[in-house]
Design a protein around this motif. Structure first.
Motif, short mmCIF file in Angstrom:
data_model
loop_
_atom_site.label_atom_id
_atom_site.label_comp_id
_atom_site.label_asym_id
_atom_site.label_seq_id
_atom_site.Cartn_x
_atom_site.Cartn_y
_atom_site.Cartn_z
N TRP A 96 0.84 -1.20 0.00
CA TRP A 96 0.00 0.00 0.00
C TRP A 96 0.87 1.25 0.00
N TYR A 100 0.89 4.03 -2.98
CA TYR A 100 0.47 5.40 -2.69
C TYR A 100 1.57 6.39 -3.02
N ALA A 103 2.04 6.94 -6.68
CA ALA A 103 0.98 7.81 -7.21
C ALA A 103 1.16 9.27 -6.76
N SER A 153 -1.75 10.00 6.10
CA SER A 153 -2.33 9.10 5.09
C SER A 153 -3.43 8.23 5.66
N ASP A 355 -7.36 9.73 1.85
CA ASP A 355 -7.59 9.97 0.43
C ASP A 355 -8.71 9.05 -0.07
N PRO A 356 -9.82 9.59 -0.57
CA PRO A 356 -10.96 8.74 -0.97
C PRO A 356 -10.61 7.74 -2.07
N GLY A 357 -9.81 8.17 -3.06
CA GLY A 357 -9.44 7.25 -4.13
C GLY A 357 -8.58 6.10 -3.63
N PHE A 358 -7.65 6.43 -2.77
CA PHE A 358 -6.80 5.39 -2.18
C PHE A 358 -7.64 4.45 -1.33
N ARG A 360 -10.76 3.65 -1.77
CA ARG A 360 -11.52 2.74 -2.65
C ARG A 360 -10.64 1.60 -3.14
N ALA A 361 -9.41 1.93 -3.53
CA ALA A 361 -8.51 0.89 -4.02
C ALA A 361 -8.18 -0.11 -2.93
N GLU A 364 -11.20 -2.43 -2.24
CA GLU A 364 -11.35 -3.50 -3.23
C GLU A 364 -10.34 -4.62 -2.97
#
Length: 395
Positions: A96, A100, A103, A153, A355-358, A360-361, A364
């Motif tokens: 992770w 992160y 990105a 984070s 971070d909302p995008g992180f 979500r990933a 999943e």
């Protein structure tokens, strides 16, 4: 009736709270002098880590203990740390962190609610009796708010209980499922009673391993409480350094930790040592809870066949049976434990990503990982050493 406000504060040291107040939340069951369910969240254990320099400046574990109060009463506490790495956690999130940071994000520092260097399941949101719901919610919200305010984070909670995982999920944290190997006491009166529950092939194997281990040319001793001496710690420090250097590069615990443990934690410890020709050559360190024995560290200065299995797994079973404990938790990893009667058992951790995008990933990933863990536990349990049917046993 108006609800009273809960105030959250952050302590940089246990100097800022007294043992009685902390333990009223961490181990209220021990107030009358009995054992704590979880020895690792007690004031004395966490204080030993701090006072010995095993956490604090230079370790990557900076104390940020959470305290929840209503008026002047402490209703809940949590062992929270700011982390500059992911070592000593045993629930791995290195992938992770790498993803992160590739990105463009900054994963460290992060927040960690945990017992440092200790992969043992127990309560992480420690509440005073009568304040279970209020205290739990306050600590979760406080940890998330601290993460937000400092633009970190994530906040992570490792080796919490299954009940905590379910409750925290309702409050918006993501649940991660992992597994360890635990031995369960099915009312055994002796080690032979335990052996009788195994299939014949495994029963013969375990007996052979114990005979091989006990033929190493020396004697095995178990020490608890005042029977533990400073000489024992001198020997065990050598064993621990060897194991730590091989596994982690440098040992997590300092020498001072074991000196403090001698003073404040002896009654929580079962130390198994092997002696040969008047010299300690191997040892295993266990901590004693109210219902479980927690295997923590092993090391040796001489190698002898099967001695590791004897000191770490079989002697732990002996101790648990003698003390009437329900479980032996044998620490992180190790499929070799399965053949010795330790079955795969779920463990839990919690995660919140700013971070909302992180988030979500990671969410999943956790769903897919959980399915894989469920399948692994099912398969490994099926391959366990225990008897299935009388017909199978005859075959």
């Amino acid at each position: 009736m108006t609800e009273r406000a809960v105030e959250i504060t952050v302590l940089s040291s246990l100097d800022e709270i007294d043992a009685q107040t902390w333990d009223a939340c961490a181990c209220p069951e021990a107030a009358e002098g009995g054992r704590a369910v979880d020895p690792f969240t007690t004031y004395r254990f966490l204080r030993a880590l701090e006072d010995s320099g095993s956490v604090g400046p230079g370790t990557g574990w900076q104390p940020q203990y959470l305290v929840a109060r209503i008026d002047d009463q402490v209703i809940a506490v949590a062992p929270l740390y700011a982390k500059s790495h992911s070592q000593g956690e045993y629930i791995f999130d290195h992938s992770w962190a790498h993803a992160y940071e590739r990105a463009g994000g900054r994963y460290y520092p992060k927040l960690q609610i945990a017992v440092p260097h200790t992969p043992a399941t127990g309560r992480r949101f420690l509440t005073r009796p009568g304040f279970e719901d209020t205290g739990f919610a306050a600590l979760v919200q406080g940890a998330v708010q601290l993460t937000e305010n400092n633009r970190l984070s994530s906040v992570n909670v490792t080796f919490c209980t299954g009940d905590e995982a379910a409750r925290a999920e309702d409050l918006g944290l993501m649940v991660r499922k992992s597994q360890q190997y635990h031995w369960r006491n099915d009312g055994y009166a002796t080690f032979d009673d335990f052996l009788s529950s195994l299939n014949s092939r495994k029963r013969k194997t375990l007996r052979k391993e114990r005979r091989t281990a006990q033929d190493f040319g020396g004697t095995i001793h178990t020490f608890t409480g005042d029977a533990i001496t400073r000489d024992h710690w001198d020997a065990f420090w050598q064993f621990y350094q060897d194991t730590g250097a091989r596994k982690w590069g440098t040992p997590y615990l300092t020498r001072a930790f074991f000196d403090i443990a001698h003073e404040t934690l002896r009654d929580d410890i079962a130390l198994v040592l092997a002696e040969r020709d008047g010299r300690w050559i191997a040892g295993a360190l266990n901590f004693i809870g109210r219902d479980a024995l927690f295997g923590r560290y092993w090391g040796c200065v001489e190698h002898h066949s099967c001695l590791h299995f004897e000191l770490c797994y079989y002697r732990a079973i002996d101790i648990a049976i003698e003390m009437g404990l329900a479980t032996v938790e044998a620490g992180a990893q190790g499929e070799h434990k399965l053949a010795r009667g330790y079955l795969p058992t779920p463990t839990w951790s919690l995660h919140w990503m700013r971070d909302p995008g992180f988030a979500r990933a990671v969410g999943e990933y956790l769903l897919a990982e959980r399915r894989a863990v469920d399948e692994e536990i099912e398969v490994l349990t099926e391959y366990g050493p225990f008897r299935k049917t009388e017909i199978e046993e005859q075959e």
